[in-house]
Design a protein around this motif. Structure first.
Motif, short mmCIF file in Angstrom:
data_model
loop_
_atom_site.label_atom_id
_atom_site.label_comp_id
_atom_site.label_asym_id
_atom_site.label_seq_id
_atom_site.Cartn_x
_atom_site.Cartn_y
_atom_site.Cartn_z
N GLN A 20 0.83 -1.20 0.00
CA GLN A 20 0.00 0.00 0.00
C GLN A 20 0.87 1.25 0.00
OE1 GLN A 20 -2.41 -0.68 3.44
NE2 GLN A 20 -3.87 -1.95 2.33
N MET A 21 1.99 1.22 0.73
CA MET A 21 2.88 2.37 0.79
C MET A 21 3.50 2.64 -0.57
SD MET A 21 6.17 2.94 3.26
CE MET A 21 7.25 1.85 2.36
N ASN A 22 3.87 1.60 -1.31
CA ASN A 22 4.48 1.78 -2.62
C ASN A 22 3.52 2.44 -3.59
OD1 ASN A 22 6.93 0.77 -1.90
ND2 ASN A 22 6.56 -1.25 -2.75
N LYS A 23 2.24 2.18 -3.44
CA LYS A 23 1.26 2.78 -4.34
C LYS A 23 1.06 4.26 -4.05
CE LYS A 23 -1.14 -1.52 -5.22
NZ LYS A 23 -2.36 -2.29 -5.05
N SER A 24 1.31 4.67 -2.81
CA SER A 24 1.04 6.04 -2.43
C SER A 24 2.29 6.90 -2.29
CB SER A 24 0.25 6.07 -1.12
OG SER A 24 1.04 5.56 -0.08
N MET A 25 3.49 6.32 -2.33
CA MET A 25 4.70 7.11 -2.12
C MET A 25 5.08 7.89 -3.37
SD MET A 25 7.89 4.41 -2.12
CE MET A 25 7.28 3.33 -0.88
N SER A 26 5.78 8.99 -3.17
CA SER A 26 6.23 9.80 -4.29
C SER A 26 7.34 9.08 -5.05
CB SER A 26 6.74 11.15 -3.79
OG SER A 26 7.97 10.98 -3.11
N GLY A 27 7.65 9.57 -6.22
CA GLY A 27 8.71 8.95 -7.02
C GLY A 27 10.06 8.99 -6.33
N THR A 28 10.37 10.11 -5.68
CA THR A 28 11.65 10.25 -4.98
C THR A 28 11.72 9.29 -3.80
OG1 THR A 28 11.73 12.56 -5.63
CG2 THR A 28 13.19 11.88 -3.86
N GLU A 54 27.29 4.92 -7.35
CA GLU A 54 26.97 4.53 -8.73
C GLU A 54 25.52 4.04 -8.84
OE1 GLU A 54 28.77 4.92 -11.53
OE2 GLU A 54 30.10 6.04 -10.20
N LEU A 55 25.10 3.24 -7.88
CA LEU A 55 23.73 2.73 -7.89
C LEU A 55 22.73 3.87 -7.74
CD1 LEU A 55 21.96 0.20 -7.99
CD2 LEU A 55 22.19 0.05 -5.50
N MET A 56 23.05 4.84 -6.89
CA MET A 56 22.17 5.98 -6.69
C MET A 56 22.00 6.76 -8.00
SD MET A 56 22.41 9.19 -4.01
CE MET A 56 23.28 8.20 -2.85
N LYS A 57 23.07 6.96 -8.73
CA LYS A 57 23.00 7.67 -10.01
C LYS A 57 22.09 6.92 -10.98
CE LYS A 57 27.63 9.61 -9.72
NZ LYS A 57 29.01 9.52 -10.24
N LYS A 58 22.24 5.60 -11.03
CA LYS A 58 21.42 4.80 -11.95
C LYS A 58 19.94 4.85 -11.57
CE LYS A 58 25.08 1.61 -13.24
NZ LYS A 58 25.57 0.24 -13.20
N ILE A 59 19.66 4.76 -10.29
CA ILE A 59 18.26 4.78 -9.84
C ILE A 59 17.63 6.15 -10.06
CG2 ILE A 59 16.78 4.64 -7.80
CD1 ILE A 59 18.54 2.33 -6.82
N MET A 60 18.39 7.21 -9.83
CA MET A 60 17.84 8.57 -9.97
C MET A 60 17.43 8.90 -11.40
SD MET A 60 17.50 9.55 -6.98
CE MET A 60 16.94 11.22 -7.23
N VAL A 61 18.08 8.29 -12.39
CA VAL A 61 17.71 8.57 -13.79
C VAL A 61 16.62 7.63 -14.30
CG1 VAL A 61 19.92 9.61 -14.36
CG2 VAL A 61 19.57 7.18 -14.78
N MET A 62 16.26 6.62 -13.50
CA MET A 62 15.19 5.70 -13.90
C MET A 62 13.83 6.40 -13.85
SD MET A 62 15.56 2.12 -11.93
CE MET A 62 17.03 1.18 -11.99
N PRO A 63 12.96 6.05 -14.80
CA PRO A 63 11.58 6.56 -14.71
C PRO A 63 10.89 6.01 -13.46
CG PRO A 63 12.02 5.53 -16.85
CD PRO A 63 13.19 5.25 -15.98
#
Length: 81
Positions: A20-28, A54-63
């Motif tokens: 339920q939290m995943n459905k309501s949380m913001s993208g960030t 490196e992982l953070m950079k990859k995740i931040m550019v993901m839709p």
């Protein structure tokens, strides 16, 4: 004797709340949550800081949709383990 598929009610409730939290949380927030999930098993490993960056950079550019798909997949895998 309990079967290996037994789930405590607390764990089932927690997983329901996470879904339920995943459905309501913001993208960030979803991106931060995914990063934490992926890094959790690696805590204490050497070189984690560089890998985290490196992982953070990859995740931040993901839709956002892709991030939510990864979170949903992770939750489904945990639900069956």
């Amino acid at each position: 004797m309990l079967s290996s598929r037994y789930r405590s009610p607390d764990k089932t409730i927690q997983q329901t709340r996470e879904i339920q939290m995943n459905k309501s949380m913001s993208g960030t927030t979803a991106k931060a949550h995914l990063l934490e999930i992926l890094l959790e098993p690696l805590k204490g490993c050497t070189g984690l800081y560089n890998y985290r960056q490196e992982l953070m950079k990859k995740i931040m550019v993901m839709p956002d949709l892709k991030v939510r798909e990864y979170l949903d997949y992770h939750e489904r895998c945990n639900a069956h383990s």
